[in-house]
Scaffold this motif. Structure first.
Motif, PDB file in Angstrom:
ATOM      1  N   ALA A  67       0.976  -1.276  -0.166  1.00  0.00           N
ATOM      2  CA  ALA A  67       0.069  -0.065   0.127  1.00  0.00           C
ATOM      3  C   ALA A  67       0.960   1.023   0.250  1.00  0.00           C
ATOM      4  O   ALA A  67       0.554   2.297  -0.756  1.00  0.00           O
ATOM      5  CB  ALA A  67      -0.984   0.043   1.156  1.00  0.00           C
ATOM      6  N   VAL A  68       1.907   1.057   0.575  1.00  0.00           N
ATOM      7  CA  VAL A  68       2.806   2.422   0.844  1.00  0.00           C
ATOM      8  C   VAL A  68       3.412   2.536  -0.589  1.00  0.00           C
ATOM      9  O   VAL A  68       3.507   3.766  -0.920  1.00  0.00           O
ATOM     10  CB  VAL A  68       4.088   2.040   2.028  1.00  0.00           C
ATOM     11  CG1 VAL A  68       5.165   3.097   1.624  1.00  0.00           C
ATOM     12  CG2 VAL A  68       3.446   2.316   3.285  1.00  0.00           C
ATOM     13  N   GLN A  69       3.954   1.526  -1.240  1.00  0.00           N
ATOM     14  CA  GLN A  69       4.346   1.733  -2.612  1.00  0.00           C
ATOM     15  C   GLN A  69       3.349   2.543  -3.511  1.00  0.00           C
ATOM     16  O   GLN A  69       3.918   2.925  -4.700  1.00  0.00           O
ATOM     17  CB  GLN A  69       4.831   0.608  -3.103  1.00  0.00           C
ATOM     18  CG  GLN A  69       5.927  -0.281  -2.322  1.00  0.00           C
ATOM     19  CD  GLN A  69       7.100   0.558  -1.978  1.00  0.00           C
ATOM     20  OE1 GLN A  69       7.807   0.865  -2.871  1.00  0.00           O
ATOM     21  NE2 GLN A  69       7.148   0.713  -0.761  1.00  0.00           N
TER      22      GLN A  69
ATOM     23  N   PRO B  20       6.186   9.670  -3.874  1.00  0.00           N
ATOM     24  CA  PRO B  20       7.189   9.504  -2.691  1.00  0.00           C
ATOM     25  C   PRO B  20       7.257  10.458  -1.665  1.00  0.00           C
ATOM     26  O   PRO B  20       7.506  10.051  -0.412  1.00  0.00           O
ATOM     27  CB  PRO B  20       8.656   9.843  -3.780  1.00  0.00           C
ATOM     28  CG  PRO B  20       8.057   9.355  -5.051  1.00  0.00           C
ATOM     29  CD  PRO B  20       6.606   9.493  -5.237  1.00  0.00           C
ATOM     30  N   ARG B  21       7.140  11.685  -1.778  1.00  0.00           N
ATOM     31  CA  ARG B  21       6.912  12.850  -0.760  1.00  0.00           C
ATOM     32  C   ARG B  21       5.862  12.333   0.375  1.00  0.00           C
ATOM     33  O   ARG B  21       6.181  12.365   1.600  1.00  0.00           O
ATOM     34  CB  ARG B  21       6.956  14.086  -1.306  1.00  0.00           C
ATOM     35  CG  ARG B  21       8.284  14.607  -1.815  1.00  0.00           C
ATOM     36  CD  ARG B  21       7.989  15.813  -2.606  1.00  0.00           C
ATOM     37  NE  ARG B  21       8.127  16.861  -1.627  1.00  0.00           N
ATOM     38  CZ  ARG B  21       8.923  17.527  -1.104  1.00  0.00           C
ATOM     39  NH1 ARG B  21      10.466  17.117  -1.613  1.00  0.00           N
ATOM     40  NH2 ARG B  21       9.106  18.650  -0.618  1.00  0.00           N
ATOM     41  N   PRO B  22       4.406  12.268  -0.162  1.00  0.00           N
ATOM     42  CA  PRO B  22       3.692  11.674   0.721  1.00  0.00           C
ATOM     43  C   PRO B  22       3.739  10.403   1.659  1.00  0.00           C
ATOM     44  O   PRO B  22       3.647  10.188   2.762  1.00  0.00           O
ATOM     45  CB  PRO B  22       2.378  11.538  -0.185  1.00  0.00           C
ATOM     46  CG  PRO B  22       2.440  12.649  -1.180  1.00  0.00           C
ATOM     47  CD  PRO B  22       3.932  12.630  -1.464  1.00  0.00           C
TER      48      PRO B  22
ATOM     49  N   LEU C  94       0.098  14.673   4.448  1.00  0.00           N
ATOM     50  CA  LEU C  94      -0.642  13.504   5.416  1.00  0.00           C
ATOM     51  C   LEU C  94      -1.723  12.966   5.025  1.00  0.00           C
ATOM     52  O   LEU C  94      -2.028  11.668   5.140  1.00  0.00           O
ATOM     53  CB  LEU C  94       0.075  13.863   6.680  1.00  0.00           C
ATOM     54  CG  LEU C  94      -0.246  12.944   8.054  1.00  0.00           C
ATOM     55  CD1 LEU C  94       0.491  11.513   7.784  1.00  0.00           C
ATOM     56  CD2 LEU C  94      -0.343  13.500   9.265  1.00  0.00           C
ATOM     57  N   GLN C  95      -2.657  13.804   5.198  1.00  0.00           N
ATOM     58  CA  GLN C  95      -4.076  13.524   4.768  1.00  0.00           C
ATOM     59  C   GLN C  95      -4.190  12.673   3.486  1.00  0.00           C
ATOM     60  O   GLN C  95      -4.923  11.572   3.356  1.00  0.00           O
ATOM     61  CB  GLN C  95      -4.932  14.912   4.705  1.00  0.00           C
ATOM     62  CG  GLN C  95      -5.199  15.606   6.072  1.00  0.00           C
ATOM     63  CD  GLN C  95      -6.103  16.773   5.955  1.00  0.00           C
ATOM     64  OE1 GLN C  95      -6.241  17.116   4.819  1.00  0.00           O
ATOM     65  NE2 GLN C  95      -6.139  17.466   6.964  1.00  0.00           N
TER      66      GLN C  95
ATOM     67  N   MET D 192      -3.631   5.239   1.837  1.00  0.00           N
ATOM     68  CA  MET D 192      -3.539   3.975   2.432  1.00  0.00           C
ATOM     69  C   MET D 192      -5.071   3.207   2.679  1.00  0.00           C
ATOM     70  O   MET D 192      -4.893   2.055   2.704  1.00  0.00           O
ATOM     71  CB  MET D 192      -2.686   4.024   3.692  1.00  0.00           C
ATOM     72  CG  MET D 192      -1.333   4.686   3.683  1.00  0.00           C
ATOM     73  SD  MET D 192      -0.211   3.530   2.858  1.00  0.00           S
ATOM     74  CE  MET D 192      -0.046   2.169   4.281  1.00  0.00           C
ATOM     75  N   ARG D 193      -5.802   3.907   3.055  1.00  0.00           N
ATOM     76  CA  ARG D 193      -7.369   3.342   3.152  1.00  0.00           C
ATOM     77  C   ARG D 193      -7.835   2.718   1.934  1.00  0.00           C
ATOM     78  O   ARG D 193      -8.400   1.654   1.898  1.00  0.00           O
ATOM     79  CB  ARG D 193      -8.171   4.579   3.757  1.00  0.00           C
ATOM     80  CG  ARG D 193      -7.847   4.854   5.234  1.00  0.00           C
ATOM     81  CD  ARG D 193      -9.166   5.585   5.548  1.00  0.00           C
ATOM     82  NE  ARG D 193      -9.319   6.942   5.025  1.00  0.00           N
ATOM     83  CZ  ARG D 193      -8.826   7.980   5.303  1.00  0.00           C
ATOM     84  NH1 ARG D 193      -8.025   8.028   6.603  1.00  0.00           N
ATOM     85  NH2 ARG D 193      -8.781   9.159   4.839  1.00  0.00           N
TER      86      ARG D 193
END
Length: 328
Positions: free
Chosen positions: A136-138, A142-144, A176-177, A183-184
């Motif tokens: 999910a992170v991938q 990149p910056r978020p 971040l938001q 991610m959700r």
């Protein structure tokens, strides 16, 4: 981050061996940080080496306003962002991460024991190293991605993240938001029902039955253990199969059914159960490495199988071969 005694030393006057020794104490946690950022064990390894090189060259810039440990994290994060800009300017899409590699649990056990007795810290550490989280992170830019990891996992204040990225606090909060929303979108819906760990007797029994059925290439038995929404992939080979019917069809068409000469060794990766398979080779007179399956288990059934190639075996400390008599 916990402040350690060596974090407040004047490092600019240290000789290279002493400086390297200080940095080396943080190698494993920096490697995990870079792994979360990059999704690749080997890229993370290269980036940690680059981090140590940059840190030594720039040691005079460490002014003690943060800890030595946090300073290394700053350098490592920038090294990751540089690598992403050069080699992966676009994030992953469609649920696949072709550069994904597993992280052996035996190496995760080397992480420092800070806050190890805090149940919440243990849960966060497990959740945020599992393959589904890394995948999910991938999918984040990149910056978020960096903002999410620094803020939510490392607990950095927004001001410190803004300083690292050369951004405003408002920009960091906005990133971040966006990252949390991303991610959700990409995380499994039932995050709280993830693998129970090695102490979960039900999980251990399921892994044992899965292993036996795999060695026997018993597709009906395997199909009975997986969820309707099972997902399988085999990075770096393209192809994501979703749903029991699609996965079973793939197993049949790939020639898995009827395959003989398999043996299995239990292992673990990304705080998930895993199984390493060996295949009999008559010429060598031994069972040689074949693949590693990393399993995600949800509600007593297998919800994801990520298969990795034999080149991952050495990282797991697995035998190079298994002899015919069954001894190692």
């Amino acid at each position: 981050m916990t402040r350690r005694k060596d974090d407040v030393m004047d490092v600019s006057t240290l000789e290279e061996p002493a400086f390297a020794g200080m940095a080396e104490r943080h190698r494993r946690e920096l490697h995990v940080h870079c792994y979360r950022m990059l999704g690749s064990f080997e890229d993370a390894e290269d980036t940690v080496q680059e981090t140590f090189l940059r840190a030594w060259r720039r040691r005079e810039t460490f002014e003690g306003r943060s800890t030595f440990r946090a300073w290394l994290y700053r350098i490592a994060t920038n090294a990751c962002l540089d690598l992403l800009a050069k080699s992966r300017p676009e994030p992953a899409t469609g649920g696949e991460v072709l550069w994904l590699q597993p992280y052996p649990d035996r190496l995760l056990d080397e992480l420092p024991a800070d806050d190890a007795d805090e149940p919440e810290a243990v849960a966060v550490a497990r959740e945020t190293i599992e393959l589904a989280y890394v995948v999910a992170v991938q999918h984040l830019a990149p910056r978020p991605r960096a903002v999410l990891i620094l803020r939510d996992l490392l607990g950095w204040p927004a001001k410190d993240v803004a300083d690292l990225l050369g951004d405003s606090v408002n920009s960091v909060n906005s990133a971040l938001q966006r990252a949390r929303a991303g991610m959700r979108e990409h995380l499994p819906a039932e995050r709280q029902d993830w693998t129970g760990g090695e102490d979960d007797a039900t999980t251990r029994d399921l892994v044992r039955r899965y292993t036996d059925a795999s060695v026997a290439t018993d597709i009906p038995a395997l199909a009975a253990m997986v969820r309707d929404d099972i997902r399988t992939s085999m990075p770096p080979t393209p192809g994501l199969y979703a749903g029991r019917d699609a996965v079973v069809t793939y197993w049949v068409e790939s020639g898995f059914e009827g395959m003989t000469g398999l043996r299995a060794v239990p292992t673990s990766a990304n705080r998930q159960p895993a199984v390493a398979y060996y295949h009999w080779r008559e010429r060598e007179g031994a069972y040689l490495p074949l693949t590693i399956d990393v399993l995600r288990i949800t509600g007593g059934a297998i919800s994801e199988i990520t298969t990795f190639h034999a080149d991952r075996f050495p990282r797991f400390g697995l035998p190079e071969r298994l002899p015919a008599d069954g001894t190692e």
